[in-house]
Design an enzyme around this catalytic site. Structure first.
Site, PDB file in Angstrom:
ATOM      1  N   SER A  37     -36.552   7.604  -8.228  1.00 49.47           N
ATOM      2  CA  SER A  37     -34.572   6.813  -8.119  1.00 49.47           C
ATOM      3  C   SER A  37     -33.869   7.536  -7.379  1.00 49.47           C
ATOM      4  CB  SER A  37     -34.188   6.345  -8.980  1.00 49.47           C
ATOM      5  OG  SER A  37     -35.151   5.611  -9.803  1.00 49.47           O
ATOM      6  N   LEU A  38     -33.944   7.862  -6.185  1.00 56.23           N
ATOM      7  CA  LEU A  38     -33.235   8.057  -4.996  1.00 56.23           C
ATOM      8  C   LEU A  38     -31.738   7.796  -5.179  1.00 56.23           C
ATOM      9  CD1 LEU A  38     -33.480  10.710  -3.509  1.00 56.23           C
ATOM     10  CD2 LEU A  38     -34.204   9.534  -1.691  1.00 56.23           C
ATOM     11  N   HIS A  39     -31.505   6.621  -4.009  1.00 57.30           N
ATOM     12  CA  HIS A  39     -30.644   5.797  -3.674  1.00 57.30           C
ATOM     13  C   HIS A  39     -29.408   6.353  -3.218  1.00 57.30           C
ATOM     14  CE1 HIS A  39     -32.437   3.609  -7.061  1.00 57.30           C
ATOM     15  NE2 HIS A  39     -31.706   4.332  -7.838  1.00 57.30           N
ATOM     16  N   CYS A  61     -26.697   5.900 -14.518  1.00 57.79           N
ATOM     17  CA  CYS A  61     -26.391   5.923 -12.744  1.00 57.79           C
ATOM     18  C   CYS A  61     -25.323   4.678 -13.221  1.00 57.79           C
ATOM     19  CB  CYS A  61     -27.168   4.795 -12.812  1.00 57.79           C
ATOM     20  SG  CYS A  61     -29.179   6.883 -13.057  1.00 57.79           S
ATOM     21  N   GLU A  99     -36.095  -3.851 -24.064  1.00 60.45           N
ATOM     22  CA  GLU A  99     -36.297  -4.995 -23.597  1.00 60.45           C
ATOM     23  C   GLU A  99     -37.643  -4.402 -22.394  1.00 60.45           C
ATOM     24  OE1 GLU A  99     -32.268  -7.161 -22.238  1.00 60.45           O
ATOM     25  OE2 GLU A  99     -33.043  -5.970 -20.984  1.00 60.45           O
ATOM     26  N   CYS A 110     -34.457  -4.857 -12.150  1.00 54.32           N
ATOM     27  CA  CYS A 110     -34.534  -3.567 -11.757  1.00 54.32           C
ATOM     28  C   CYS A 110     -32.703  -3.325 -11.308  1.00 54.32           C
ATOM     29  CB  CYS A 110     -34.560  -2.448 -10.743  1.00 54.32           C
ATOM     30  SG  CYS A 110     -36.684  -2.269 -10.540  1.00 54.32           S
ATOM     31  N   CYS A 164     -26.392   0.659 -12.771  1.00 52.72           N
ATOM     32  CA  CYS A 164     -27.504   0.192 -13.566  1.00 52.72           C
ATOM     33  C   CYS A 164     -26.565   0.110 -15.631  1.00 52.72           C
ATOM     34  CB  CYS A 164     -28.299   1.569 -14.249  1.00 52.72           C
ATOM     35  SG  CYS A 164     -30.189   1.158 -14.671  1.00 52.72           S
ATOM     36  N   ASN A 214     -29.707  -5.487  -7.133  1.00 53.16           N
ATOM     37  CA  ASN A 214     -29.390  -6.619  -8.016  1.00 53.16           C
ATOM     38  C   ASN A 214     -27.914  -6.934  -8.987  1.00 53.16           C
ATOM     39  OD1 ASN A 214     -31.921  -7.007  -8.415  1.00 53.16           O
ATOM     40  ND2 ASN A 214     -32.742  -5.760  -8.775  1.00 53.16           N
ATOM     41  N   CYS A 243     -43.124  -4.287 -16.893  1.00 50.16           N
ATOM     42  CA  CYS A 243     -42.095  -3.033 -16.371  1.00 50.16           C
ATOM     43  C   CYS A 243     -41.737  -3.034 -18.026  1.00 50.16           C
ATOM     44  CB  CYS A 243     -41.070  -3.718 -15.977  1.00 50.16           C
ATOM     45  SG  CYS A 243     -40.278  -2.222 -16.145  1.00 50.16           S
ATOM     46  N   CYS A 266     -30.621   4.898 -22.314  1.00 51.25           N
ATOM     47  CA  CYS A 266     -30.396   5.666 -21.511  1.00 51.25           C
ATOM     48  C   CYS A 266     -29.018   6.705 -21.173  1.00 51.25           C
ATOM     49  CB  CYS A 266     -30.366   4.990 -19.804  1.00 51.25           C
ATOM     50  SG  CYS A 266     -30.932   6.290 -18.582  1.00 51.25           S
ATOM     51  N   GLY A 294     -34.062   3.552 -20.352  1.00 50.89           N
ATOM     52  CA  GLY A 294     -34.837   4.726 -20.059  1.00 50.89           C
ATOM     53  C   GLY A 294     -34.669   6.139 -18.960  1.00 50.89           C
ATOM     54  N   GLU A 295     -35.073   7.087 -18.849  1.00 50.98           N
ATOM     55  CA  GLU A 295     -35.641   7.789 -18.281  1.00 50.98           C
ATOM     56  C   GLU A 295     -36.848   8.873 -19.311  1.00 50.98           C
ATOM     57  OE1 GLU A 295     -36.804  10.745 -15.990  1.00 50.98           O
ATOM     58  OE2 GLU A 295     -35.123  10.314 -15.520  1.00 50.98           O
ATOM     59  N   SER A 327     -41.263   6.260 -13.346  1.00 52.20           N
ATOM     60  CA  SER A 327     -40.397   6.188 -12.495  1.00 52.20           C
ATOM     61  C   SER A 327     -38.688   7.347 -13.177  1.00 52.20           C
ATOM     62  CB  SER A 327     -39.258   5.029 -12.047  1.00 52.20           C
ATOM     63  OG  SER A 327     -38.323   5.004 -11.189  1.00 52.20           O
TER      64      SER A 327
END
Length: 348
Positions: free
Chosen positions: A218-220, A120, A96, A337, A123, A294, A109, A116, A163-164, A195
């Protein structure tokens, strides 16, 4: 149905290879320049569009080469003007991609992998696992597809889709350089953002690149136990080592990294969590993007109330940390996201 393409993608040929090709086909040398312009400057998807080439030459080229561009399976349009695409590559793998217009600018994006492996917890992308990494051309093709659909020049690209990127480092850097090429799409390096979940070897390698590409992490959470719960795929890269790697990046590049912080009700929006983030950022060069999580169907996580997001912004700002609250785009079509999951959604 999977598309099977056996002929070579002509877009992968260098100018020198195109020159050899037209010579082999008995064509004048200037045809190589024309071919190169159609392929790389005008981004055509078929030989039929190359109107200044003889029909006989176009037919010969089509017998030997192809344009392995992705096929758009479905497109959704958000009320905010964003568009999400499900694109399928020649081996049947799909990803996507999201186009986000804003006044006279167009941001895209893109995905760096199909699926991935990071897992996470909040996600949607990681729920189905990893299918495979994408090639540099497949990443660039997502940008080209959006540009063609909008009929506009893309002004910025974020590698924040599925993906990473640092798990696919070499192809990601190759894609960045193709997008940045002044003879190609000519997108400024500072408008190309990668990212990462915090893959430290990738951050260290990224710091050595001569181009001024932008880094986002991406810390979170700045508390190790919470981060391990939310982001199990990067458990081995501890916050202490991550902080050291980011400071090394800042020293080497002089550039300001961005921390992505999706706020989750009752998980990372408590006072201790907020203070830990302030401590992690204080006295360093960084920018914090605060995001209300989200919504994802069937997820146990819920977005923090906007009051808590604004409270954290005030705390960070008081300590001299540059902070913004991101307005998520395309959430009504699951394009924001954390929402990308390759669903065969219904066209709108």
């Amino acid at each position: 149905m999977e598309r099977i393409t056996r002929s070579r993608d002509i877009r992968l040929l260098t100018l020198e290879e195109l020159q050899d090709l037209v010579k082999e086909l008995g064509q004048p040398a200037f045809r190589a320049k024309q071919l190169n312009e159609w392929i790389h400057d005008k981004n055509v998807c078929s030989f039929d569009e190359m109107t200044n080439l003889p029909a006989a030459l176009r037919e010969k080229l089509s017998e030997r080469f192809s344009f392995n561009v992705p096929v758009e399976l479905v497109k959704q349009v958000s009320k905010d003007g964003s568009r999400k695409y499900l694109l399928q590559f020649s081996d049947g793998v799909s990803v996507e991609t999201v186009g986000m217009p804003n006044r006279n600018k167009l941001a895209v994006c893109i995905s760096s992998q199909a699926g991935c492996a990071m897992g996470c917890a909040f996600c949607a992308t990681g729920l189905a696992g990893l299918s495979r990494s994408l090639t540099a051309q497949e990443m660039v093709d997502q940008v080209l597809h959006v540009a063609r659909d909008f009929g506009e020049r893309v002004t910025s690209v974020v590698f924040m889709g599925q993906g990473e990127p640092f798990a696919n480092f070499d192809a990601t850097v190759q894609a960045l350089r193709i997008l940045n090429d002044p003879d190609g799409l000519a997108i400024g390096a500072r408008h190309l953002t990668v990212s990462t979940c915090g893959v430290i070897p990738g951050i260290r390698r990224f710091a050595e690149l001569p181009e001024q590409f932008t880094l986002a992490i991406s810390l979170h959470s700045a508390i190790q136990g919470t981060r391990n719960q939310l982001m199990p795929g990067v458990k081995k890269y501890t916050l202490l080592r991550l902080h050291e790697a980011i400071q090394l990046y800042v020293e080497k590049t002089g550039r300001r990294p961005t921390y992505e912080f999706a706020m989750i009700d009752g998980i990372n929006d408590t006072s201790p969590e907020m203070q830990a983030l302030v401590d992690f950022c204080a006295g360093t060069l960084c920018h914090v993007n605060l995001i209300q999580l989200n919504n994802i169907p069937d997820s146990p996580f819920r977005p923090s109330p906007i009051e808590k997001v604004e409270s954290l912004q005030r705390r960070l700002t008081m300590h001299g940390v540059e902070t913004t609250i991101r307005n998520s785009r395309g959430s009504d079509i699951d394009a924001a996201c954390g929402q990308l999951k390759q669903r065969r959604f219904r066209a709108q």
